[in-house]
Structure formats: structure tokens, C-alpha cells
Motif scaffolding. Structure first.
Motif, short mmCIF file in Angstrom:
data_model
loop_
_atom_site.label_atom_id
_atom_site.label_comp_id
_atom_site.label_asym_id
_atom_site.label_seq_id
_atom_site.Cartn_x
_atom_site.Cartn_y
_atom_site.Cartn_z
N GLU B 279 -5.97 -2.54 0.44
CA GLU B 279 -6.05 -3.17 -0.87
C GLU B 279 -7.17 -4.20 -0.95
O GLU B 279 -7.87 -4.29 -1.96
CB GLU B 279 -4.69 -3.78 -1.25
N GLY B 280 -7.38 -4.93 0.14
CA GLY B 280 -8.48 -5.90 0.20
C GLY B 280 -9.82 -5.20 0.03
O GLY B 280 -10.70 -5.67 -0.71
N SER B 281 -9.96 -4.06 0.70
CA SER B 281 -11.22 -3.32 0.62
C SER B 281 -11.44 -2.76 -0.78
O SER B 281 -12.56 -2.76 -1.29
CB SER B 281 -11.23 -2.16 1.63
N ILE B 282 -10.37 -2.29 -1.40
CA ILE B 282 -10.47 -1.74 -2.76
C ILE B 282 -10.95 -2.82 -3.73
O ILE B 282 -11.83 -2.59 -4.55
CB ILE B 282 -9.11 -1.17 -3.22
N LYS B 283 -10.37 -4.03 -3.57
CA LYS B 283 -10.79 -5.15 -4.44
C LYS B 283 -12.28 -5.41 -4.29
O LYS B 283 -12.99 -5.60 -5.27
CB LYS B 283 -10.00 -6.42 -4.06
N LYS B 284 -12.74 -5.42 -3.03
CA LYS B 284 -14.16 -5.70 -2.79
C LYS B 284 -15.04 -4.58 -3.37
O LYS B 284 -16.09 -4.85 -3.95
CB LYS B 284 -14.43 -5.83 -1.30
N LEU B 285 -14.59 -3.34 -3.20
CA LEU B 285 -15.36 -2.22 -3.76
C LEU B 285 -15.47 -2.36 -5.28
O LEU B 285 -16.54 -2.21 -5.86
CB LEU B 285 -14.68 -0.88 -3.41
N ALA B 286 -14.32 -2.67 -5.91
CA ALA B 286 -14.31 -2.84 -7.36
C ALA B 286 -15.22 -3.99 -7.76
O ALA B 286 -15.93 -3.92 -8.76
CB ALA B 286 -12.88 -3.06 -7.85
N GLY B 287 -15.20 -5.04 -6.93
CA GLY B 287 -16.05 -6.22 -7.18
C GLY B 287 -17.54 -5.87 -7.14
O GLY B 287 -18.36 -6.54 -7.75
N LYS B 288 -17.87 -4.82 -6.41
CA LYS B 288 -19.27 -4.38 -6.33
C LYS B 288 -19.59 -3.38 -7.44
O LYS B 288 -20.64 -2.73 -7.42
CB LYS B 288 -19.55 -3.72 -4.97
N GLY B 289 -18.66 -3.19 -8.34
CA GLY B 289 -18.91 -2.33 -9.48
C GLY B 289 -18.61 -0.85 -9.25
O GLY B 289 -18.99 0.00 -10.05
N ILE B 290 -17.92 -0.57 -8.15
CA ILE B 290 -17.61 0.84 -7.88
C ILE B 290 -16.30 1.22 -8.58
O ILE B 290 -15.32 0.46 -8.54
CB ILE B 290 -17.56 1.09 -6.37
N LYS B 291 -16.33 2.37 -9.23
CA LYS B 291 -15.15 2.78 -9.98
C LYS B 291 -14.09 3.35 -9.05
O LYS B 291 -14.39 4.19 -8.19
CB LYS B 291 -15.54 3.81 -11.04
N ILE B 292 -12.88 2.87 -9.24
CA ILE B 292 -11.76 3.33 -8.42
C ILE B 292 -10.77 4.02 -9.34
O ILE B 292 -10.45 3.50 -10.40
CB ILE B 292 -11.06 2.13 -7.73
N GLU B 293 -10.27 5.17 -8.93
CA GLU B 293 -9.32 5.86 -9.79
C GLU B 293 -8.12 6.30 -8.96
O GLU B 293 -8.28 6.82 -7.86
CB GLU B 293 -10.01 7.09 -10.41
N ASN B 294 -6.94 6.07 -9.51
CA ASN B 294 -5.74 6.54 -8.81
C ASN B 294 -5.61 8.04 -9.02
O ASN B 294 -5.75 8.54 -10.13
CB ASN B 294 -4.50 5.82 -9.35
N ILE B 295 -5.36 8.75 -7.94
CA ILE B 295 -5.21 10.20 -8.04
C ILE B 295 -3.94 10.62 -7.31
O ILE B 295 -3.28 9.80 -6.66
CB ILE B 295 -6.42 10.96 -7.43
N SER B 296 -3.63 11.90 -7.39
CA SER B 296 -2.46 12.40 -6.68
C SER B 296 -2.83 13.67 -5.91
O SER B 296 -3.57 14.52 -6.40
CB SER B 296 -1.34 12.70 -7.68
N LEU B 297 -2.37 13.72 -4.67
CA LEU B 297 -2.48 14.95 -3.87
C LEU B 297 -1.04 15.35 -3.53
O LEU B 297 -0.53 15.04 -2.47
CB LEU B 297 -3.28 14.69 -2.58
N PRO B 298 -0.37 16.02 -4.47
CA PRO B 298 1.09 16.18 -4.36
C PRO B 298 1.56 16.85 -3.06
O PRO B 298 2.68 16.60 -2.62
CB PRO B 298 1.45 17.02 -5.58
N HIS B 299 0.74 17.72 -2.46
CA HIS B 299 1.22 18.46 -1.29
C HIS B 299 0.75 17.90 0.03
O HIS B 299 1.01 18.46 1.09
CB HIS B 299 0.81 19.93 -1.40
N VAL B 300 0.03 16.76 -0.04
CA VAL B 300 -0.59 16.25 1.18
C VAL B 300 0.46 15.83 2.22
O VAL B 300 0.24 15.93 3.43
CB VAL B 300 -1.57 15.11 0.81
N GLY B 301 1.63 15.45 1.75
CA GLY B 301 2.72 15.05 2.65
C GLY B 301 3.25 16.19 3.50
O GLY B 301 3.94 15.98 4.49
N TYR B 302 2.93 17.42 3.09
CA TYR B 302 3.36 18.58 3.88
C TYR B 302 2.35 18.96 4.96
O TYR B 302 2.54 19.92 5.70
CB TYR B 302 3.59 19.79 2.96
N GLY B 303 1.27 18.18 5.03
CA GLY B 303 0.20 18.48 5.97
C GLY B 303 0.66 18.59 7.41
O GLY B 303 0.31 19.54 8.12
N VAL B 304 1.44 17.60 7.86
CA VAL B 304 1.86 17.60 9.26
C VAL B 304 2.76 18.82 9.55
O VAL B 304 2.63 19.46 10.60
CB VAL B 304 2.54 16.27 9.65
N SER B 305 3.64 19.15 8.61
CA SER B 305 4.49 20.34 8.79
C SER B 305 3.64 21.60 8.92
O SER B 305 3.88 22.45 9.77
CB SER B 305 5.46 20.51 7.63
#
Lengths: 95, 478
Positions: B279-305
Motif C-alpha cells: 500500500e505504501g508503494s501504491i501511494k508513492k506510485l500514485a503520487g508520481k502521477g501513475i494511474k492505478i486501477e483495481n482489477i480482478s483475476l477471479p481464477h488466480v486463487g486456483y493457481g496453486v491447485s
């Protein structure tokens, strides 16, 4: 929980010698892992194609030519065999 | 001689301006190995005499004022599952205890051609199966920064060697995170290229649909230099391909990048200390003007399986070759079958046997559809998640590990806990995507890395974003 008899059968297919104690350990471990990966049943995969290559690379073909490695590679490969006779790799007879 | 701040460019400069000779510099690295590696155990073998001789040759080139190749004198350590001609190559396994590599892996040939000095082969989890280095048949590797902690794995020795200044950079292999994850734990940079971009000729196979060779280094610049040298299509590896095949435009400028944060990789399930650094890094990235977007990878939790079906299946096939007939160790028996059974029973380690057993079960009659085929379909769903995400964002940012580094022994007797170490790194392998772990901070003296993931073949934008992160978001004092 998978049965001990099945674990023994898998060990035979895998060509690995195990002690009875090791087999029991695997029975426990494999059951726990299988239970975890059962999570995949939650996913609806109807009509989904299986992936075997993640980057979708097209087949790359080449001419099937005989080439010499130009050095002593063949000798070194033969030398690596645990049992040999001359330039042959030696194995137990199969009857 | 201070090795801790040396980089590939600084090394070239130092040699060029005669601040130090190549022999002095290699001598200093070898000195660190002699002094520290008895306890750290990062190396399987060290080529001290040849390294010094090679350094002497570079010094001779310099005194004749000849042009130096790109990696002249750079001491590189190579994971022990990558072949270096004429050298013992064990892959961390007793079954290859006596194996001498009959040829150079393509990546090693490329490094040698550019003047790099292969300083030694590094310790690893047996056949790259493990996340802590503890599954090596040749003893565990210590985390150089925290002796009670695991260095991560399976490229445990490579990460520890770079971190402890026993080499300048190293090669590892990454099947589920085995380069990125130990890099994160040891506080360095580790990168996994797009599947197929680096030749695997001469890499001992574990899971062929996932394995990739990648660089470990102190900083992004060095990792990129190594990557640019080892990449490219190789006629000896029919799964290899050129980079840039699908990428024609130059990478976007950093300021125009949009970075996606998958909700599945930033919330629940991520240890608080790791989340704070994210979260600290995201704040700094946003502070530098970089756009941050929340996304979803719905099946990523099945990766280890998915991974723990696909990998054991491929492992059980790939490791069938260790049968005591053509190379490696062999244990005799009355009949041919006994040679197989005895050799594999005697010389394969516990985790390797566990995965061969699991893979054999999964591929055995009646189970193929339920496990392997289903896993390959879920793998498609994971790839589709990424494809959809990359329509909205240019890169994806996650922690490299869901937790802080863990202690030696902590996960050794719990295979599942060990497997979950790979939770956030394994999706990039399943989808064949390039990804990089960058040091992002510390919590209680333990290193935390963050991971950028890019679309296929977009290594350029991956490196440029990582470089920005290194300089602007989490600069280190060196």
C-alpha cells in the motif's frame, strides 16, 4: 483418503521402492494434497479448451538431418553410463 | 575492495580505468566465498582456478587495449540444474551425484561468449522442487541476511550468492516462482521471462510447460543486461522463440502507464506487514502521477491447485529418465526392473518422490480427466483472466510472497504450507507471462519484494517500470 493398496500400486507404476513406513507417509501426504486440489471442482469449465502451451507458439519444424557434433560428445555420453561394454550400454536381460 | 555496490557497468568502468584488475576483483569474490560459504552453503562447486585464469586473460586483453565483450570479467553463478561443460551437475539430487555435463547449456554458452566468468554452480532444492532450499540433497542454504531464515527456493544458492556478494549476478530457473521468490526473500531482483523467450537447452527439465531460466541480480539494470544476452530463439530448443514477436511499438512512457492491482492479491490472505509495504508503494506510485486501477483475476486463487496437478504430472514423466541405465547413479538388482526400483528408491529425495507419486496417480487410468484435463482447463480460465485484465491495464502489481520470509524448518514438514509460498508467483508461470520481483522494503529486518507482471513478450515495459520503481519508489542506499 486413498487406500494403502492404491499407494502401493502407484509406487509400482512410478518404479520406486519404498519401505512400508514411507508408503504410509505418502498415503497421508497425497490425501492432504488431493483434498486441497479438489478445489478445482468449484470452477465451471464447461466448453473451456485445455491449455497445453501458454504462449500459443506455432509448431517449429526443421529438417531431420544427421549431424555430427564434431567433437567427442558421443564418447562422453557413452562414458556417463553406469555399466557398459565397449561402446555399448549394458543392461540386465529381459525374459 | 567493496563489492556490495558493484554493478556490471561499474565493473566494466573499473576495469577500463584500471581502478582494479580483473584478477583482484575475482579474487575478492572468491575471498567472500571462502570466508562465508562454509556456513551459507550457496555453492555446490566453485571454479576458483579457472575463474582466476579467465580473469588473467581479461587483464591481458585490457593491457593490450583490446575491445572487451559485454560481460568481460563479470562473475556469474549458475544454478546446478543448468549444464556447464565438463563440470559436475547434480540439480541438487543424489541421483546425479556423479554426473558430468557433456555440453554447455545455450545460456551458459552465451554468457561465456560475452566474457562472463562462471564462478561456480549453486545449491538448489532437488530438481528445483521446493520453495526454501531445504530440499537439496546437499544440505540447506542459509539466508545470508538472517541466518535463521530460509533463503527461499528453489534457486536458493543463486539468490544467497548474489545477496552475499559471492558473485555479481546469477542464473536460476523459475517454474512457479523459483527465481522471483528467493530473490524477494534475499532482498535482490529476480526475473522470469515470457515462456519460450530464453532457450532451455541444457536446463534439466522439471515441468516443461512452465520452466524458464531467468536472471538474479542486485538491481534492474544488471538483470536486464543478463536477460538481453541470454534471450532469443535457439535451434536446439523447439519451444524457444524471439522476443518482440508480438510487440512492435516501443514501451509506453512510465507516466502513461496504467497499473492494475488484483483484489485477489492484495487483500485477505496477504500478511499485514506485506500489505503495508504494497500500500505504501501504491501511494508513492500514485503520487508520481501513475494511474492505478483495481482489477480482478477471479481464477488466480486456483493457481496453486492447478500447479500441483500439472507439475507433478510433468515431473513424473520428465524424471522417468533417472533409471540407472544411461547416466547418473545406479543401484544394481537381480532383474532390469530391480535396477529401476532400487536406483529410484535409493537416490531420489522425499519431495521428488512425493511429486512423482502424485503425478503418477494423477495420470493413471481413470483419473486423467478428473485432474489433469480439468487443471489444463482451469489454466485456460487463468490465462483468460490475465488477457481481460491487460485490456484495461499495462502491468499488474502484486506482492511476490503472501507472507514475510519464513524460518528454516518452519514449513519443511507441511508440504501444503510450502506449496502456498508460490501463491502469487505461480499464475505468471501458468499463463507464460514475464514477471519480475523488486525489493520494496523491509519489515522487522526481513526483506519484502513486489512483483510486476506484464503481457507476453513485453519484457521492455516490465524492465522500464521496474527501473522506475527501483529509482523513484523504493531506492536503496548502495
Amino acid at each position: 483418503m486413498i487406500g494403502l493398496k492404491q499407494v502401493k500400486h502407484i509406487a509400482e507404476l512410478a518404479r520406486i521402492n519404498f519401505s512400508d513406513k514411507e508408503l504410509e507417509g505418502f498415503q497421508k501426504d497425497l490425501s492432504a494434497i488431493l483434498e486441497y486440489i479438489d478445489k478445482l471442482k468449484e470452477v465451471d469449465v464447461d466448453g473451456v479448451a485445455p491449455t497445453s502451451h501458454s504462449v500459443n507458439l506455432k509448431n517449429i519444424t526443421r529438417l531431420d538431418e544427421t549431424k555430427s557434433s564434431g567433437d567427442d560428445l558421443a564418447d562422453r555420453l557413452i562414458e556417463a553410463a553406469p555399466r557398459k561394454k565397449g561402446r555399448f550400454v549394458k543392461v540386465k536381460p529381459i525374459f | 575492495m567493496d563489492l556490495s555496490s558493484l554493478t556490471i557497468k561499474k565493473l566494466a568502468q573499473g576495469l577500463g580505468e584500471k581502478e582494479f584488475s580483473c584478477e583482484e576483483m575475482i579474487g575478492a569474490y572468491l575471498g567472500n566465498i571462502t570466508k562465508n560459504d562454509k556456513t551459507i552453503n550457496a555453492f555446490m562447486s566453485v571454479f576458483d582456478k579457472e575463474a582466476l585464469a579467465a580473469a588473467g586473460e581479461i587483464d591481458a586483453l585490457i593491457s593490450r587495449k583490446e575491445k572487451l565483450p559485454a560481460l568481460a570479467g563479470v562473475p556469474v553463478a549458475v544454478k546446478d540444474n543448468i549444464l556447464v561443460k565438463g563440470k559436475r551437475t547434480t540439480a541438487g539430487s543424489k541421483v546425479l551425484d556423479n554426473y558430468i555435463a557433456p555440453y554447455d547449456a545455450t545460456v551458459v554458452e552465451k554468457l561465456k561468449r560475452e566474457g562472463a566468468i562462471i564462478i561456480g554452480k549453486t545449491n538448489m532444492d532437488e530438481f528445483a522442487m521446493g520453495a526454501s532450499g531445504e530440499h537439496s540433497a546437499y544440505g540447506l542454504t542459509q539466508n545470508p541476511n538472517n541466518p535463521d531464515y530460509a533463503p527461499g527456493g528453489s534457486s536458493s544458492g543463486s539468490a544467497a550468492a548474489v545477496s552475499a556478494d559471492m558473485c555479481l549476478c546469477a542464473l536460476g530457473s523459475d517454474t512457479a516462482g523459483s527465481v522471483r521468490q528467493p530473490a524477494s526473500i534475499c532482498g535482490i531482483v529476480g526475473m522470469k521471462p515470457t515462456y519460450g523467450v530464453v532457450s532451455r537447452y541444457g536446463l534439466i527439465a522439471m515441468a516443461s510447460s512452465l520452466d524458464q531460466i531467468g536472471p538474479l541480480a542486485k538491481n534492474i539494470e544488471d538483470a536486464k543486461i543478463l536477460f538481453d544476452i541470454i534471450k532469443g530463439r535457439d535451434k536446439m530448443d523447439s519451444t524457444s522463440c524471439e522476443t518482440g514477436r508480438e510487440l512492435e511499438e516501443a514501451p509506453k512512457e512510465i507516466k502513461n502507464l496504467k497499473i492494475g492491482l488484483p483484489e485477489e492479491c492484495s487483500g485477505r490472505g496477504i500478511q499485514k506487514e506485506v500489505r503495508d509495504i504494497l500500500e505504501g508503494s501504491i501511494k508513492k506510485l500514485a503520487g508520481k502521477g501513475i494511474k492505478i486501477e483495481n482489477i480482478s483475476l477471479p481464477h488466480v486463487g486456483y493457481g496453486v491447485s492447478c500447479y500441483y496437478i500439472i507439475t507433478p504430472a510433468e515431473v513424473s514423466s520428465n524424471l522417468a529418465r533417472y533409471d540407472g541405465i544411461r547416466y547418473g547413479m545406479s543401484k544394481s538388482g537381480d532383474e532390469l526392473l530391480d535396477v529401476y526400483l532400487n536406483t529410484r528408491g535409493e537416490y531420489l529425495g522425499e519431495e521428488v518422490r512425493r511429486r512423482i507419486m502424485l503425478g503418477t496417480y494423477i495420470l493413471s487410468a481413470g483419473y486423467y480427466d478428473a485432474y489433469y484435463l480439468r487443471a489444463q482447463k482451469v489454466r485456460t480460465k487463468i490465462i483468460e483472466d490475465f488477457r481481460a485484465a491487460f485490456k484495461k491495464v499495462d502491468l499488474i502489481l502484486t506482492p511476490t510472497l503472501p507472507t514475510l520470509p519464513f524460518k528454516l524448518g518452519e514449513r519443511l514438514n507441511d508440504p501444503l504450507a510450502m506449496y502456498l509460498t508460490d501463491l502469487l508467483t505461480v499464475p505468471a508461470n501458468l499463463a507464460g507471462l514475464p514477471a519480475i520481483s523488486i525489493p520494496a522494503g523491509e519489515a522487522g529486518g526481513l526483506a519484502v519484494g513486489l512483483q510486476f507482471i506484464a503481457p507476453h513478450f513485453q519484457e521492455e515495459s516490465l524492465f522500464s517500470a521496474a527501473n522506475f520503481f527501483e529509482n523513484e519508489i523504493a531506492p536503496r542506499h548502495s
